[in-house]
Design an enzyme around this catalytic site. Structure first.
Site, mmCIF file in Angstrom:
data_model
loop_
_atom_site.group_PDB
_atom_site.id
_atom_site.type_symbol
_atom_site.label_atom_id
_atom_site.label_comp_id
_atom_site.label_asym_id
_atom_site.label_seq_id
_atom_site.Cartn_x
_atom_site.Cartn_y
_atom_site.Cartn_z
ATOM 1 N N GLU A 119 11.982 -59.012 8.261
ATOM 2 C CA GLU A 119 11.321 -60.327 8.287
ATOM 3 C C GLU A 119 11.474 -61.013 9.652
ATOM 4 O O GLU A 119 11.536 -60.346 10.678
ATOM 5 C CB GLU A 119 11.868 -61.210 7.160
ATOM 6 N N ASP B 247 6.672 -66.492 -3.020
ATOM 7 C CA ASP B 247 7.714 -65.753 -2.309
ATOM 8 C C ASP B 247 9.032 -66.540 -2.404
ATOM 9 O O ASP B 247 9.058 -67.709 -2.811
ATOM 10 C CB ASP B 247 7.288 -65.510 -0.847
HETATM 11 C C1 BGC Z 1 10.119 -61.533 1.331
HETATM 12 C C2 BGC Z 1 9.336 -60.743 0.336
HETATM 13 C C3 BGC Z 1 10.251 -60.145 -0.681
HETATM 14 C C4 BGC Z 1 11.098 -61.216 -1.318
HETATM 15 C C5 BGC Z 1 12.091 -60.670 -2.319
HETATM 16 C C6 BGC Z 1 11.054 -62.497 0.684
HETATM 17 O O1 BGC Z 1 11.885 -63.058 1.630
HETATM 18 O O2 BGC Z 1 9.219 -62.237 2.170
HETATM 19 O O3 BGC Z 1 8.613 -59.741 0.998
HETATM 20 O O4 BGC Z 1 9.509 -59.457 -1.641
HETATM 21 O O5 BGC Z 1 11.825 -61.876 -0.313
HETATM 22 O O6 BGC Z 1 13.075 -59.927 -1.724
HETATM 23 C C1 BGC Z 2 17.361 -61.675 0.398
HETATM 24 C C2 BGC Z 2 15.974 -61.162 0.651
HETATM 25 C C3 BGC Z 2 15.095 -62.317 0.870
HETATM 26 C C4 BGC Z 2 15.647 -63.246 1.930
HETATM 27 C C5 BGC Z 2 14.784 -64.465 2.059
HETATM 28 C C6 BGC Z 2 17.800 -62.586 1.517
HETATM 29 O O1 BGC Z 2 19.068 -63.069 1.273
HETATM 30 O O2 BGC Z 2 18.231 -60.600 0.303
HETATM 31 O O3 BGC Z 2 15.504 -60.407 -0.415
HETATM 32 O O4 BGC Z 2 13.864 -61.826 1.238
HETATM 33 O O5 BGC Z 2 16.937 -63.634 1.647
HETATM 34 O O6 BGC Z 2 15.074 -65.211 3.187
#
Ligand code: BGC
Ligand code: BGC
Length: 598
Positions: A490, A298
């Site tokens: 998240e 991830d």
């Molecule tokens: C998330 C994932 C996601 C990835 C890409 C991460 O922060 O936990 O679910 O697929 O970012 O955006």
């Molecule tokens: C991105 C997300 C990612 C996240 C991780 C964001 O800036 O747009 O895709 O999951 O950072 O913390």
């Protein structure tokens, strides 16, 4: 765990056994001899640099022009909200096409994977249809609907050049305070499994690579155990028994459909980051479950293993990770990986295994034959796709209470609609819409609840109040009050308190004062604490995060459609129940959902 769930799991245990045998006999063909031959030929030809490039996943805003070719990069992603500066389907297509051309121009011409979180439709793309978030799909209990939603999502993705979806989530959440509950189908692993399997198949029908995520147990993390947030990315307390008998079920089932990528969770298991856990990645996934695709880390996950960047690369790849979502400093990552191989800290066998798995996924997609699907604007947000979403919305609604207030009589004259969620497609859609954290004030993305009422109840007097203020001159025949969570994604959505906001409480009071009957509509990614309010309203409906097609809501409220939805989780009475994770006496139980005709 509730008693009911335990019993259903016990019954299911026998079923799993049967399913395993059936699958063993008629195993899905996950790869072909000719693909395996092609993989061997390619790997034999590849230089170390070419191999390391395949294992590197870079965020599109970080990649320097020419580096995909120069550094043989194998995969690019758009993070949430990482859209082209002009966010239209054709700009997406031409952006990705340029990246793809760079890949095809390398010596071996290995095409790119382009990954994105199309978790409820292709939500980043302006103009795409936005489906209900997964928790709402869990409420439909409708596997063929879910399969079709995933297929249409894949069709919309392909039209913009995206070929890899970071979806579906197969997590089984426990603590409703977690900000990712809405990305999950249910708290019941069997339902998660059924929906996840259909979703995975649907994406593959539409020629998009699914990603099972986030492996594993993440919803089980304890409150306060996360360094970044509260629950998200925290420490998972799960026994080996629960791992096998509960949390692995959805993965094991989805792997059998031929899924070729799995994203590893940023959580820890009993103190160790899962991204470096060889037992889980190699022993369980690759050996026991016989997973033939690749494991991707991830976002920035391996940086959380320890403070030592080099060691993080070594540990994670040796644990079984095949591709690293870097996401930005790819030079540093590739140098470390290169050094680790030269230094014998990572074996060439491990590298070849990782690259073979990635190539297997690319071949299974047919990418070598056709790196880009054709651009077709008609395939993005089309009328048919919107009709499917409208149907999904209608099926996902759960009727919690009805004292003869619903369906709304079409002859009534005055409708009062109250609340910030009443006229906002952004709020209706939740996180992972246009931006990572979602958006508010975006009406042009689809049809709001208010708009849908205006269409269905033409010529009626419909008053919209975003917030309740002074008393109105005359009472509405019916008052609709929409309470809503503000979009989040998240850990940002980890929340200690799931009570209604002061404004929402005030809006309920206002609506009751100013209408003869009050209908409470809830837009949220998880149950909110409504115990003090449910008695005072005439009807209550859980909308979840329905997405762009508000018409589906009014189709049901007006009685043109029946209610179908059933709760995919227990609905708590109090925050204390949530904190103590004791839902033995919930406000509404798993499976609850009323109908017009009982
Ligand atoms: C998330 C994932 C996601 C990835 C890409 C991460 O922060 O936990 O679910 O697929 O970012 O955006
Ligand atoms: C991105 C997300 C990612 C996240 C991780 C964001 O800036 O747009 O895709 O999951 O950072 O913390």
């Amino acid at each position: 765990m509730t008693k009911k769930l335990l019993i259903s799991l016990l019954i299911f245990d026998c079923l799993i056994f049967e399913i395993n045998i059936i699958n063993f006999r008629s195993q899905i063909v996950v790869t072909t001899n000719s693909n395996e031959q092609k993989i061997r030929t390619l790997v034999d030809q590849m230089t170390l640099a070419e191999k390391l490039g395949q294992m590197t996943l870079v965020e599109k805003n970080s990649i320097k022009k020419g580096d995909i070719t120069r550094k043989n990069i194998g995969a690019i992603l758009s993070g949430g909200g990482s859209n082209p500066s002009i966010n239209t389907p054709d700009e997406w297509y031409s952006m990705i096409n340029k990246f793809q051309q760079e890949a095809v121009n390398t010596r071996l011409g290995i095409p790119l994977l382009y990954g994105i979180d199309a978790v409820h439709g292709d939500g980043n793309v302006m103009g795409a249809v936005i489906f209900p978030q997964n928790i709402g799909l869990g409420a439909t209990r409708d596997q063929s609907l879910v399969r079709e939603i995933a297929r249409i999502t894949a069709v919309e993705m392909s039209a913009t050049g995206q070929n890899w979806n970071f979806s579906p989530t197969l997590s089984v959440p426990k603590d409703l305070r977690w900000g990712r509950v809405y990305e999950c189908f249910s708290t019941n692993p069997l339902l998660v499994s059924a929906m996840g399997k259909s979703y995975t198949e649907g994406l593959m029908d539409g020629k998009v690579l699914p990603t099972l995520k986030h492996f594993i147990g993440e919803g089980q993390a304890a409150w306060g155990s996360s360094k970044q947030y509260k629950i998200d990315q925290g420490d998972v307390m799960m026994s080996k028994n629960d791992l096998k008998n509960i949390y692995l079920i959805p993965y094991s089932d989805a792997i059998k459909t031929g899924a070729m990528s799995i994203m590893i969770s940023r959580s820890s298991w009993l103190g160790q980051k899962i991204s470096s856990n060889k037992y889980l990645l190699t022993e369980i996934l690759k050996k026991q479950l016989n997973f033939k695709g690749f494991l991707v880390s991830d976002w920035g996950a391996i940086d959380q293993i320890s403070k030592d960047d080099y060691q993080n690369v070594v540990e994670s790849i040796n644990a079984g990770m095949d591709m690293i979502m870097v996401p930005s400093d790819y030079d540093k990552f590739m140098n470390n990986l290169n050094y680790a191989v030269v230094n014998n800290d990572i074996s060439m066998g491990r590298i070849d295994d990782a690259v073979s798995r990635i190539l297997r996924a690319k071949l299974s997609l047919g990418l070598f034959a056709q790196p880009m699907q054709k651009f077709d604007l008609n395939n993005v947000g089309s009328v048919d796709h919107r009709l499917l979403a409208r149907k999904a919305v209608a099926e996902s609604l759960v009727l919690l209470k009805n004292n003869n207030a619903l369906p709304i009589n079409k002859k009534i004259e005055n409708i009062l609609i109250v609340g910030k969620g009443a006229n906002d497609v952004g709020i209706q859609s939740g996180g992972w819409t246009i931006n990572w954290q979602g958006v508010t004030g975006y009406n042009f993305l689809g049809t709001s609840i208010y708009d849908a009422f205006k269409k269905k109840f033409k010529d009626k007097n419909i008053i919209l109040k975003l917030s309740g203020d002074k008393s109105l001159a005359s009472k509405g025949d019916i008052g609709i009050v929409v309470v809503a969570e503000t979009p989040y994604a998240e850990g940002v959505g980890d929340s200690a308190d799931l009570s209604l906001s002061k404004i929402d409480q005030e809006n309920i009071r206002f609506t009751k004062q100013n209408s003869k009957k009050t209908i409470l509509l809830i837009i949220a990614g998880r149950p909110l604490i409504i115990t003090d309010f449910i008695n005072g309203v005439d009807a209550a409906v859980m909308l979840w995060l329905p997405g762009s097609e508000g018409d589906g809501i009014v189709d049901v409220l007006s009685g043109d459609n029946e209610f179908h939805g059933k709760l995919p989780l227990d609905w708590p009475k109090t925050m204390k129940q949530v904190q103590e994770n004791d839902l033995s006496k919930p406000l509404f139980q798993f499976d609850y959902g009323l109908k017009y005709k009982m």
